[in-house]
Design a protein around this motif. Structure first.
Motif, PDB file in Angstrom:
ATOM      1  N   ALA A 114     -38.016 -39.567   5.828  1.00 53.81           N
ATOM      2  CA  ALA A 114     -39.251 -38.803   5.953  1.00 53.81           C
ATOM      3  C   ALA A 114     -39.996 -38.746   4.621  1.00 53.81           C
ATOM      4  CB  ALA A 114     -38.935 -37.404   6.456  1.00 53.81           C
ATOM      5  N   GLY A 115     -39.244 -38.612   3.494  1.00 50.58           N
ATOM      6  CA  GLY A 115     -39.893 -38.583   2.176  1.00 50.58           C
ATOM      7  C   GLY A 115     -40.531 -39.907   1.805  1.00 50.58           C
ATOM      8  N   ALA A 116     -39.822 -41.002   2.090  1.00 49.14           N
ATOM      9  CA  ALA A 116     -40.394 -42.334   1.765  1.00 49.14           C
ATOM     10  C   ALA A 116     -41.657 -42.594   2.555  1.00 49.14           C
ATOM     11  CB  ALA A 116     -39.337 -43.397   2.040  1.00 49.14           C
ATOM     12  N   LEU A 117     -41.618 -42.218   3.822  1.00 50.57           N
ATOM     13  CA  LEU A 117     -42.807 -42.426   4.652  1.00 50.57           C
ATOM     14  C   LEU A 117     -43.983 -41.608   4.125  1.00 50.57           C
ATOM     15  CD1 LEU A 117     -44.025 -43.720   7.181  1.00 50.57           C
ATOM     16  CD2 LEU A 117     -43.205 -41.741   8.493  1.00 50.57           C
ATOM     17  N   ALA A 118     -43.698 -40.372   3.677  1.00 48.38           N
ATOM     18  CA  ALA A 118     -44.784 -39.549   3.123  1.00 48.38           C
ATOM     19  C   ALA A 118     -45.342 -40.149   1.836  1.00 48.38           C
ATOM     20  CB  ALA A 118     -44.265 -38.130   2.887  1.00 48.38           C
ATOM     21  N   LEU A 119     -44.420 -40.678   0.974  1.00 47.36           N
ATOM     22  CA  LEU A 119     -44.871 -41.307  -0.278  1.00 47.36           C
ATOM     23  C   LEU A 119     -45.731 -42.527  -0.024  1.00 47.36           C
ATOM     24  CD1 LEU A 119     -44.774 -41.335  -3.370  1.00 47.36           C
ATOM     25  CD2 LEU A 119     -42.632 -42.647  -3.182  1.00 47.36           C
ATOM     26  N   TRP A 120     -45.237 -43.304   0.931  1.00 44.81           N
ATOM     27  CA  TRP A 120     -46.021 -44.526   1.261  1.00 44.81           C
ATOM     28  C   TRP A 120     -47.397 -44.175   1.771  1.00 44.81           C
ATOM     29  CZ3 TRP A 120     -47.786 -46.020   6.111  1.00 44.81           C
ATOM     30  CH2 TRP A 120     -48.370 -47.278   6.201  1.00 44.81           C
ATOM     31  N   TRP A 121     -47.456 -43.145   2.612  1.00 45.13           N
ATOM     32  CA  TRP A 121     -48.767 -42.748   3.162  1.00 45.13           C
ATOM     33  C   TRP A 121     -49.679 -42.223   2.070  1.00 45.13           C
ATOM     34  CZ3 TRP A 121     -50.995 -37.888   3.361  1.00 45.13           C
ATOM     35  CH2 TRP A 121     -52.141 -37.772   4.134  1.00 45.13           C
ATOM     36  N   PHE A 122     -49.082 -41.464   1.100  1.00 44.78           N
ATOM     37  CA  PHE A 122     -49.886 -40.905   0.015  1.00 44.78           C
ATOM     38  C   PHE A 122     -50.443 -41.987  -0.883  1.00 44.78           C
ATOM     39  CE2 PHE A 122     -50.096 -39.216  -4.318  1.00 44.78           C
ATOM     40  CZ  PHE A 122     -51.027 -38.207  -4.165  1.00 44.78           C
ATOM     41  N   LEU A 123     -49.624 -42.979  -1.284  1.00 44.71           N
ATOM     42  CA  LEU A 123     -50.070 -44.066  -2.169  1.00 44.71           C
ATOM     43  C   LEU A 123     -51.103 -44.942  -1.485  1.00 44.71           C
ATOM     44  CD1 LEU A 123     -46.690 -45.038  -3.856  1.00 44.71           C
ATOM     45  CD2 LEU A 123     -48.551 -43.658  -4.789  1.00 44.71           C
ATOM     46  N   ARG A 124     -50.883 -45.184  -0.229  1.00 45.97           N
ATOM     47  CA  ARG A 124     -51.847 -46.021   0.512  1.00 45.97           C
ATOM     48  C   ARG A 124     -53.209 -45.346   0.562  1.00 45.97           C
ATOM     49  NH1 ARG A 124     -51.629 -50.178   4.165  1.00 45.97           N
ATOM     50  NH2 ARG A 124     -53.217 -50.202   5.793  1.00 45.97           N
ATOM     51  N   LYS A 125     -53.179 -44.027   0.776  1.00 46.12           N
ATOM     52  CA  LYS A 125     -54.447 -43.310   0.827  1.00 46.12           C
ATOM     53  C   LYS A 125     -55.154 -43.354  -0.517  1.00 46.12           C
ATOM     54  CE  LYS A 125     -56.324 -38.820   2.122  1.00 46.12           C
ATOM     55  NZ  LYS A 125     -56.011 -37.433   2.555  1.00 46.12           N
ATOM     56  N   LYS A 126     -54.423 -43.229  -1.659  1.00 40.70           N
ATOM     57  CA  LYS A 126     -55.008 -43.285  -2.993  1.00 40.70           C
ATOM     58  C   LYS A 126     -55.590 -44.649  -3.284  1.00 40.70           C
ATOM     59  CE  LYS A 126     -54.271 -39.123  -4.523  1.00 40.70           C
ATOM     60  NZ  LYS A 126     -55.362 -38.252  -4.983  1.00 40.70           N
ATOM     61  N   LYS A 127     -54.870 -45.690  -2.852  1.00 40.41           N
ATOM     62  CA  LYS A 127     -55.310 -47.063  -3.124  1.00 40.41           C
ATOM     63  C   LYS A 127     -56.627 -47.357  -2.431  1.00 40.41           C
ATOM     64  CE  LYS A 127     -53.679 -51.812  -2.985  1.00 40.41           C
ATOM     65  NZ  LYS A 127     -52.564 -52.728  -2.595  1.00 40.41           N
ATOM     66  N   LYS A 128     -56.711 -46.914  -1.202  1.00 34.93           N
ATOM     67  CA  LYS A 128     -57.958 -47.142  -0.474  1.00 34.93           C
ATOM     68  C   LYS A 128     -59.098 -46.362  -1.086  1.00 34.93           C
ATOM     69  CE  LYS A 128     -55.893 -48.222   4.009  1.00 34.93           C
ATOM     70  NZ  LYS A 128     -55.777 -47.829   5.413  1.00 34.93           N
ATOM     71  N   ALA A 129     -58.882 -45.292  -1.740  1.00 36.92           N
ATOM     72  CA  ALA A 129     -59.937 -44.480  -2.318  1.00 36.92           C
ATOM     73  C   ALA A 129     -60.536 -45.125  -3.568  1.00 36.92           C
ATOM     74  CB  ALA A 129     -59.413 -43.081  -2.633  1.00 36.92           C
ATOM     75  N   LYS A 130     -59.789 -45.926  -4.364  1.00 35.46           N
ATOM     76  CA  LYS A 130     -60.295 -46.544  -5.597  1.00 35.46           C
ATOM     77  C   LYS A 130     -61.354 -47.587  -5.338  1.00 35.46           C
ATOM     78  CE  LYS A 130     -59.302 -45.974  -9.249  1.00 35.46           C
ATOM     79  NZ  LYS A 130     -60.002 -45.143 -10.272  1.00 35.46           N
ATOM     80  N   GLY A 131     -61.257 -48.345  -4.311  1.00 32.93           N
ATOM     81  CA  GLY A 131     -62.269 -49.375  -3.999  1.00 32.93           C
ATOM     82  C   GLY A 131     -61.977 -50.687  -4.707  1.00 32.93           C
TER      83      GLY A 131
END
Length: 756
Positions: free
Chosen positions: A605-622
């Motif tokens: 559950a923690g890894a999935l949350a981390l992956w979701w968080f990093l993916r969201k940050k990456k998409k925000a940078k452009g």
């Protein structure tokens, strides 16, 4: 005018009524001449009323005189006195008198006065017969016609030259009484009279005696005559005849009886003569009575008879009165100073004497059945006399006695009484039994076949060899039993229960229970129980030692509970141990699996949350961040922190050229889940942290995430390694193969360890 006259009349009437006021001061009764008057004398009873009036007016008085609460005189007078005259006072006039005076609507009573008319009238006596026979009855009637009951009548029978015989009869409801008196033997001329008696105030008063009535008594028969033939010098063997005779007035219902010592020898009816004959014996000496009876009449005559002895009683002599079986017995019968007689020797028996020999001497070889009483008889001139009995006892020797315990087995519980039985089958009673404990005589008993002995002082170190002997009057002496050794059973004491492991045991593993006692005779029965609402027996075993062990191969969660053991032996005393509590807990490998599953779930559950968080940050940078990302990737290839080739999940700041690299050492602690003891191992994780004005916090957060993930994987590996180590440890091997020995208790080490 008429109204005024009416008012005046009413007022005058009221005044007149008010003037007629009176009151009783006293009412009294007087007796003349006195309260005690002789019978036949005149008597006056005066009632006087003392009254006070408001004026002089005429008043009518109603006088009533009562005797014993019954009115006897009533009169009306205008004076305050009334007089009741009794010209001739009689005994019935005795009683309590009271006077009541009534005037207008007022009544007053006097106090009661008791008047006693002394002296009673003379009674009248009559008899239904003036001439009777002895035994006949005379009917007498005594009457007091002027007296009132209750009365008592006394009749007197007066004989010449003797004191009168007086018989009193109470009569509660009549003034006469009837009595029947019998004319007895010796009565010739009888006189009868009577008198009356009454009770006045607890004092008795007698009347004069009545007239005397004369009655003549005649004999129905004369006194009998008793004679014997011969009249004197009677000797045993002589024929003796008794004659009893009388003379009668009439023969009907006459009876003659001959008695000796209240025993009737002979009797005749309706005859004047009785005869009785017998052969005289010494027992015939004594007093004889001849009685003649007719109706109520009876006359007797006595005669004393003496019979001389012809010869004395014989004497039986035995050579021995106590002798052994098969010995010779000699019986001799003799008469002191007299030789010419016919002798016979007999054996006494409840169903009749048994003749043995018509001789003066008897020789016989005796057996046990010959025990009994013997007599002899001697006959001279038809007179037979018997000697006193002689008791002969024949003894058979006693058999060897047997000694046994009353309960059956030769054992006794320590502190309990021991009852022994000594039994000798053969031998003539009575027998004397003696009990020995060791060499000491404990008890002596006399009985026919057996005797008992109770030893109430049983101790552990006693002499346990018992014996007994038996003897009787046989010359062979005593016979002794074999020695009886009695086992003393010591009751079980102080039971205790232990277990390995103690207190807690893992689910599915083995456990051993040990029940031991401090003392007790072997063998011992051990029983293991689990305490429930209904006591459940789990295991039982008989051991020839002071402990027993029970192995339970597999423990389950439902086996959690309280256990105890009970020990007993032949003393039948159950001794219960203190209970112990066993908790069945979850196995270690099951705990590890459950922990691993939980941790893997949390990590995923923690890894999935981390992956979701990093993916969201990456998409925000452009797109502008892609080039910087590639340049950063080239510079990081020389760093010690190893990354995946396609790993782009980290954060980079805008000023990458001026960033500095810093290495940080992190210490991770891991827990041993089985011992709850903290083990510290140093795990060095190098985290590259680039110092930049805009990305310091983002880089630190990423580094900590990586360290946490790495530590979790190492913790899982650590749990698996410890589980494998513990599973292969010696304590998890079977009990007999693993105890080298870790058990500290000496008793447990002796039973559980392979190398104690």
């Amino acid at each position: 005018m008429y109204l005024a006259l009416l008012v005046i009349f009413l007022q005058c009437s009221e005044l007149y009524t008010q003037d007629k006021v009176f009151t009783f001061n006293a009412v009294e009764i007087k007796v003349q001449p006195s309260t005690k008057v002789r019978n036949g004398a005149p008597m006056s009873i005066i009632c006087h009323a003392d009254i006070s009036k408001s004026a002089d007016f005429q008043l009518m008085y109603n006088f009533t005189i009562f005797k014993d609460h019954k009115p006897v005189f009533v009169t009306v007078s205008d004076t305050g006195d009334a007089q009741y005259e009794i010209p001739v006072a009689k005994s019935p006039d005795t009683g309590d008198y009271q006077c009541a005076v009534k005037a207008d609507k007022k009544t007053r009573w006097s106090d009661p006065v008791h008047i006693w008319v002394t002296g009673m009238t003379k009674p009248i006596l009559t008899a239904d017969k003036r001439d009777v026979l002895e035994g006949e009855f005379v009917r007498l009637r005594c009457e007091l016609p002027e007296e009132e009951p209750p009365l008592q009548f006394c009749f007197r029978k007066i004989k010449t030259n003797s004191m009168p015989r007086e018989i009193c009869v109470p009569e509660s409801y009549s003034n006469f009484s009837i009595l029947e008196l019998a004319a007895e033997e010796g009565d010739n001329i009888l006189q009868f009279d009577c008198f009356g008696r009454r009770n006045v105030k607890l004092e008795w008063e007698d009347s004069p005696h009545s007239n005397k009535t004369l009655v003549t008594v005649r004999e129905p028969f004369i006194k009998p005559t008793l004679t014997t033939v011969p009249s004197s010098n009677i000797t045993e063997g002589d024929q003796i005849q008794f004659e009893c005779s009388t003379a009668v007035v009439r023969m009907r219902d006459i009876e003659i009886i001959l008695q000796k010592n209240k025993s009737i020898l002979n009797s005749v009816q309706d005859k004047k003569l009785l005869r009785y004959s017998t052969v005289a014996t010494l027992e015939d000496s004594g007093e004889y009575l001849c009685k003649v009876e007719q109706g109520e009449a009876s006359k007797t005559t006595k005669l004393n008879v003496v019979v001389s002895e012809l010869f004395p009683k014989p004497t039986l002599v035995a050579s021995m009165t106590k002798l052994d079986k098969n010995k010779e017995l000699i019986l001799n019968c003799s008469i002191n100073g007299f030789q010419k007689a016919n002798f016979s020797i007999l054996r006494k028996n409840a169903n009749g004497d048994i003749p043995l020999k018509n001789s003066q001497t008897l020789k016989m070889r005796v057996n046990v059945n010959d025990t009994g009483s013997y007599t002899c008889k001697a006959e001279v001139k038809g007179i037979v006399k018997e000697s006193k009995p002689v008791r002969i006892n024949v003894y058979a020797p006693v058999s060897k006695p047997t000694l046994s315990v009353a309960g059956g087995l030769p054992e006794v519980v320590l502190g309990k009484p021991l009852q022994l039985i000594c039994h000798s089958v053969m031998g003539t009673p009575p027998k004397t039994f003696r009990f020995y404990k060791g060499d000491d005589v404990e008890k002596i008993v006399i009985n026919d076949t057996y005797a008992t002995f109770l030893d109430e002082n049983i101790r552990l170190n006693d002499k346990r060899g018992y014996r007994c002997d038996a003897r009787n009057n046989h010359s062979s002496g005593a016979k002794t039993s074999d020695i009886l050794n009695v086992t003393v059973i010591v009751p079980v004491r102080d039971a205790s229960l232990g277990s390995v492991p103690y207190g807690e045991v893992e689910d599915g593993s083995e456990i051993a229970f040990l029940c031991s006692v401090k003392e007790g005779s072997l063998p011992i029965l051990f029983r293991f129980f689990k305490k429930t609402d209904n006591e459940v027996l789990l295991f039982e075993k008989i051991e020839h030692r002071d402990r027993a062990m029970w192995h339970k191969k597999t423990m389950k969660r439902q086996d959690t509970g309280t256990y105890y053991c009970v020990a007993s032996n032949r003393a039948n005393v159950d001794v219960r141990s203190q209970p112990i509590t066993i908790d069945v807990i979850l196995a270690a490998w099951k705990k590890g699996v459950i922990a691993a599953l939980v941790l893997i779930t949390i990590a995923g559950a923690g890894a999935l949350a981390l992956w979701w968080f990093l993916r969201k940050k990456k998409k925000a940078k452009g797109p502008s961040m892609e080039m910087s990302g590639s340049a950063l990737a080239a510079n990081l290839t020389s760093e010690k922190l190893t990354r995946q080739p396609n790993d782009g999940d980290y954060y980079s700041g805008p000023d990458l050229e001026s960033a500095e690299v810093e290495y940080t050492e992190v210490e991770v602690s891991t827990l041993d889940p089985h011992r709850a003891r903290v083990q510290k191992g140093t795990e060095t994780v190098y985290s590259e942290i680039r110092k930049a004005n805009n990305g310091v916090f983002a880089r630190s957060y990423l580094a900590l995430k990586i360290v946490s993930y790495t530590g979790f994987l190492q913790y899982v590996i650590f749990l698996a390694r410890n589980w494998i180590r513990k599973y292969n440890a010696p304590e998890n091997l079977p009990l007999k193969g693993r105890l080298s020995c870790p058990v500290t208790a000496r008793a447990l080490r002796r039973d559980f360890c392979s190398n104690p």
